[in-house]
Design an enzyme around this catalytic site. Structure first.
Site, short mmCIF file in Angstrom:
data_model
loop_
_atom_site.label_atom_id
_atom_site.label_comp_id
_atom_site.label_asym_id
_atom_site.label_seq_id
_atom_site.Cartn_x
_atom_site.Cartn_y
_atom_site.Cartn_z
N GLU A 35 38.80 39.57 -37.56
CA GLU A 35 38.95 39.82 -36.12
C GLU A 35 37.68 39.45 -35.35
O GLU A 35 37.76 38.95 -34.22
CB GLU A 35 39.32 41.29 -35.87
CG GLU A 35 40.72 41.66 -36.33
CD GLU A 35 41.79 40.80 -35.67
OE1 GLU A 35 41.66 40.47 -34.48
OE2 GLU A 35 42.77 40.45 -36.37
N CYS A 190 53.51 31.20 -25.91
CA CYS A 190 53.10 31.32 -24.50
C CYS A 190 51.70 30.73 -24.34
O CYS A 190 50.75 31.41 -23.96
CB CYS A 190 53.13 32.79 -24.06
SG CYS A 190 52.98 33.01 -22.28
N CYS A 197 58.91 28.02 -23.73
CA CYS A 197 59.66 29.13 -23.15
C CYS A 197 61.03 29.32 -23.80
O CYS A 197 61.53 30.45 -23.91
CB CYS A 197 59.82 28.93 -21.65
SG CYS A 197 58.23 28.97 -20.75
N CYS A 200 60.87 31.70 -26.68
CA CYS A 200 60.25 33.00 -26.44
C CYS A 200 61.29 34.11 -26.37
O CYS A 200 62.28 33.99 -25.63
CB CYS A 200 59.45 32.97 -25.13
SG CYS A 200 58.62 34.53 -24.76
N CYS A 206 61.01 37.22 -18.20
CA CYS A 206 59.69 36.71 -17.79
C CYS A 206 59.69 36.37 -16.30
O CYS A 206 60.44 35.49 -15.85
CB CYS A 206 59.35 35.48 -18.62
SG CYS A 206 57.77 34.72 -18.16
#
Length: 351
Positions: A35, A190, A197, A200, A206
């Protein structure tokens, strides 16, 4: 599970990323390492560095025992070197204050050097299943588009609204899958340009897609011209070796090895010879200009002029602490910044 979380978790289980090297373990050390390395860096760039780091430094205690120079050498080329120094400092703190075990809450993790609110939440979720919200750059973009949040996410009010959303959307269970789903959607679907899209799971709700605002949300960083910094690098070559200096621990390329630099404004061969004799204990003969190197940083651009200097004689003070003569090939493998490594690899035989 709320509808938002249910949709993206279902999507992640079918379409998300499942074979990243740090996903094969619930070891908090490996998750923390990944991370931190992923901060401001794409997955593809991180993987080889992560694998090399884990192979050499397999746990917190090994990282704490390692020298900073060894860590920077493993990190060299990945950029944002403060992350490596912070990892080292955090590892020593973990060994000293937590008996070598990473804290298990986001609040405690956030106290470690180099671990901000979002990174702490990701570690807590993946390593311990804790309920904590992430909000990295990809997630900011995803939420801004899905919920129609206008403005630049770096502005305090906009970021506060996004954090409020991120906290409110947290499900009660499946936190690792939910957190990974947010990351995967933001990174692979995204995207900043040409988002996918139709793939998604949130497309029907959205706001940006409904209102034709995909290209406008989130708002970009206000444009300001990046300042230009100039430097003159002294590439001193002597019997197949090159002189490197360790940079200060804070600031640009902190703790890495690089070429000595002429004082600001200097660029003439005569200035290089005088400086090398007085400050570096080296008598220089031929001086030749090499190609100018341009390198971009977040807040400025660097334009470096390297002067290749053929050294005829070296005094003892040239090997003072913080200076090191290395064979050119060894120097290219040392803990040096990427532009320095690139130039070292281009150098021909000294002359």
């Amino acid at each position: 599970m709320p509808d938002f979380a249910r949709k993206i978790v279902a999507w992640q289980r079918k379409h998300g990323r499942h074979d990243l090297p740090w996903q094969q373990s619930r070891d908090p050390y490996r998750i923390w390492l990944a991370e931190v390395m992923l901060q401001q860096t794409q997955v593809a760039a991180v993987i080889p560095y992560y694998e090399r780091m884990v192979a050499r430094l397999p746990d917190v205690r090994a990282l704490a025992r390692a020298s900073q120079d060894a860590i920077l050498r493993l990190w060299s080329g990945l950029g944002y070197y403060a992350r490596a120094r912070n990892l080292h400092a955090a590892a020593r703190l973990i060994v000293r204050q937590h008996a070598g075990k990473l804290p298990d809450t986001a609040a405690q993790l956030q106290l470690l050097p180099g671990v901000g609110r979002s990174t702490a939440a990701a570690i807590a979720a993946f390593a311990y299943g804790r309920r904590a919200a992430i909000l990295d750059g990809n997630v900011k973009r995803l939420l801004a588009r899905c919920f129609g949040i206008a403005g630049y996410p770096g502005e305090r009010a906009v970021e506060a609204r996004l954090w409020e959303l991120a906290e409110g959307l947290l499900p009660r269970r499946a936190l690792p899958a939910y957190t990974q789903a947010l990351m995967d959607l933001g990174a692979t679907v995204c995207t900043r340009s040409q988002p996918k899209c139709t793939q998604c799971p949130l497309s029907t709700q959205c706001v940006a897609r409904r209102d034709g605002l995909i290209a406008l949300l989130p708002a970009p960083r206000p444009r300001r011209p990046l300042p230009l910094r100039r430097a003159t690098w002294l590439v001193l070559l002597h019997r197949g070796c090159v002189l490197l200096e360790r940079r200060p621990t804070t600031g640009l390329w902190g703790g890495l090895w690089a070429f000595p630099e002429l004082p600001q404004g200097g660029a003439k061969a005569s200035e290089a010879r005088t400086f090398c004799r007085r400050e570096l204990g080296s008598e220089v003969g031929a001086v030749r200009r090499l190609r100018v190197i341009e390198h971009g940083f977040t807040h400025f651009r660097l334009r470096a002029l390297p002067l290749r200097c053929s050294v005829r004689a070296v005094a003892s003070r040239a090997e003072a602490p913080g200076r090191l003569w290395l064979e050119v090939g060894d120097a290219a493998r040392a803990a040096v910044p990427a532009p320095v490594r690139g130039l070292l690899r281009e150098l021909g035989p000294p002359g």
